[in-house]
Each structure stands twice: as structure tokens, then as C-alpha cells.
Motif scaffolding. Structure first.
Motif, PDB file in Angstrom:
ATOM      1  N   UNK B  85       0.770  -1.438   0.014  1.00 47.71           N
ATOM      2  CA  UNK B  85       0.201  -0.015  -0.018  1.00 47.71           C
ATOM      3  C   UNK B  85       0.858   1.418   0.079  1.00 47.71           C
ATOM      4  N   UNK B  88      -0.625   8.218  -1.727  1.00 44.92           N
ATOM      5  CA  UNK B  88      -0.443   9.126  -2.591  1.00 44.92           C
ATOM      6  C   UNK B  88      -0.133  10.505  -1.955  1.00 44.92           C
ATOM      7  N   UNK B  94       3.823   0.552   2.859  1.00 40.41           N
ATOM      8  CA  UNK B  94       3.771  -0.836   3.713  1.00 40.41           C
ATOM      9  C   UNK B  94       3.373  -1.709   3.231  1.00 40.41           C
ATOM     10  N   UNK B 118      -2.958   1.840  -4.058  1.00 35.59           N
ATOM     11  CA  UNK B 118      -2.721   3.424  -3.722  1.00 35.59           C
ATOM     12  C   UNK B 118      -3.999   3.896  -3.031  1.00 35.59           C
ATOM     13  N   UNK B 119      -3.547   4.838  -2.210  1.00 32.40           N
ATOM     14  CA  UNK B 119      -4.687   5.871  -1.470  1.00 32.40           C
ATOM     15  C   UNK B 119      -4.128   6.590  -0.594  1.00 32.40           C
ATOM     16  N   UNK B 120      -4.865   6.749   0.421  1.00 29.71           N
ATOM     17  CA  UNK B 120      -4.332   7.544   1.637  1.00 29.71           C
ATOM     18  C   UNK B 120      -4.405   6.668   2.872  1.00 29.71           C
ATOM     19  N   UNK B 121      -2.882   6.803   3.706  1.00 28.93           N
ATOM     20  CA  UNK B 121      -2.896   6.207   4.803  1.00 28.93           C
ATOM     21  C   UNK B 121      -3.446   6.615   5.798  1.00 28.93           C
ATOM     22  N   UNK B 122      -3.626   6.106   6.776  1.00 30.05           N
ATOM     23  CA  UNK B 122      -4.420   6.532   8.285  1.00 30.05           C
ATOM     24  C   UNK B 122      -3.847   7.723   8.692  1.00 30.05           C
ATOM     25  N   UNK B 125      -5.124  10.440   6.398  1.00 27.55           N
ATOM     26  CA  UNK B 125      -6.747  10.755   6.259  1.00 27.55           C
ATOM     27  C   UNK B 125      -7.331  11.663   7.463  1.00 27.55           C
TER      28      UNK B 125
END
Lengths: 126, 126
Positions: B85, B88, B94, B118-122, B125
Motif C-alpha cells: 500500500x 499518495x 507498507x 494506492x490511496x491515503x494512509x491512516x 486521512x
DNA sequence: AATATAATGCAACATAGTTGCAATAAAAAA
DNA sequence: TTTTTTATTGCAACTATGTTGCATTATATT
């Protein structure tokens, strides 16, 4: 951005993708068309065709960029999320029309996913 | 090949991966250690540590190479097939300890698979 | 301590991809 | 059709990642 004018380079590139259904790497396109177009032009046109939802891109072996025709995408919504298969012998890449289920991940927002499967294609197996 | 001698560079690199459990990109390692080691050395040591089953590598955003500690791999058998993961926003990567089921593909032999989400980690966020 | 050779640093190279800018060509306006 | 606007192109120069050959250095073995 996106494509605004139907230029020679746009038509030629679209034609390359219509010749067959495999994905094509940028370097391959540059090699094929380098007598007609500058590589900068090829990079820029591919970029715009992706914006328009005509092509989608992904990374193949060694992080090289590949493009393939979209299927049911628009400029706003790139709905194509499918695995790609790259043959480690001949290098060919195909889009697999398989729906992949993204795993549930707590505390994270998923925007996109890339799934590259590598091995040997049917032609190289025999 | 694989590691034969316990040199300063090997110890330093292993130490970087033991500091925390995130994956580290090669460029990040070169930046961190460029006063101590030549980039060629870093590339070569990472390569060997991967051969030994100590690290595994994969491609992140933009086709950049990342390394992370292996979990239960040996020099002969890289059993680690898990998604990665990448955030972005902050760029952090990770390993996800999720078992992915490879799709059945007729007439093809599967050797390996890369799954990048791909996206946004904790942290990004909130 | 002497020897064999793995590992390193360096410079030079290879390749993918990007940028700024002047020249050109496509489409719109006259 | 001709003129005007501006999107597109080519070119050169550049950035970044990664690789290679070779002389030098350091590790492990005898």
C-alpha cells in the motif's frame, strides 16, 4: 487537458492501438514511430489520450510504462481496474478481463490498484 | 551470488530496515547514506540481500524500486506474495499482511505477481 | 603475516521521462 | 478563401534511476 485537435500523431497512435488488442509500451511506440514523431510528442499525446479515457496506463516489468485501450472509461471515470499479464519470455503484455476484488483495509482510503502478474504466455509455453 | 562478507554497508543497510517496519525506496536510502556509501554499493548490497531472502523488492509509484524485510523467505524460496500500500499524500509504503488469491488464467504459467494499492494512509486521512 | 578474492568507489555510461521555447499546423473567425 | 488564434510539435538540454568496467580496498582464510 485532453485531446483538442485531431492531428497526425493522434491518428497514428490510435491506429497502433487498433491494430491489435495487446498493450504497448512507450519505448516500443517510440521505436516504431521515431522516424515520424519526436518522443516528446508521443509522451504528450499518450498522456492526453489517457486523460480522455481512451487509453489507460500501467507499469510493467522494470517500471516501464505501458498503454492499452480502455473499455468503458470516460474522461471523468477510469473504471478499468483489471490485472495485467506480462510474459517474462517474450515481454508481451495483455489486459486480463478479470474482476479483482480489492481487499478490505482498515483506516485507509483506496484510490487505485495495480495488479501485474508475470509468467509465461500461451505462445511461449509450447 | 548473495552476501558473503559482513561489511559496513551490509550492517548499515540492515540497520535501516530494522529501525522501523515500513518499506524504503532505493532513492531514499541513497539520500540517507550518500555521505557514507556510493550509490553503486547500495544498489549492489540490496540486490544481494534480496538474493539471500532477507529483503524483497517491488515497484512503487512511478516505477521506483522499494525494498522491505522479508518474512519467512529463504534464498531459494521467496514466498512473500502480499499487496503493498502506497500513500499518495506522504508517499509511505507498507506491506499488507493479506493473502491474495491469484486468479486462474488458462494457458498461462504464473511465476510472480505484484499488487500495488494506492490511496491515503491512516495518518494522512485525519 | 601473507594471500586470495569479495566488496567498494569512481567515472562513465545507458535509458526513461521532462521542460522551455520557438516554429508549425489545426481549427475558428473574418 | 484568407486571416487569426492557439494547440501541437520538434528540438535541445536536462533530470533521474539504474548499470558497468576497472583499479583499489577490506574481509576472511591459510
Amino acid at each position: 487537458m485532453g485531446i483538442i485537435r485531431k492531428t497526425k500523431s493522434v491518428k497514428t497512435l490510435l491506429n497502433e492501438f487498433n491494430k491489435n488488442s495487446s498493450a504497448i509500451s512507450v519505448t516500443e511506440l517510440i521505436t516504431r514511430l521515431n522516424s515520424k514523431f519526436n518522443k516528446t510528442t508521443i509522451y504528450r499525446v499518450l498522456d492526453k489520450l489517457e486523460d480522455d479515457g481512451v487509453l489507460h496506463s500501467f507499469l510493467g516489468k522494470n517500471g516501464l510504462k505501458w498503454y492499452a485501450k480502455c473499455n468503458g472509461c470516460t474522461a471523468d471515470n477510469h473504471s478499468d481496474v483489471h490485472p495485467h499479464f506480462q510474459c517474462l519470455d517474450c515481454g508481451k503484455v495483455d489486459c486480463l478481463s478479470i474482476n479483482i476484488t480489492l481487499p478490505k483495509i482498515p483506516n485507509r482510503k483506496i484510490d487505485l490498484a495495480q495488479f501485474l502478474i508475470q509468467g509465461q504466455c500461451d505462445e511461449c509455453l509450447t
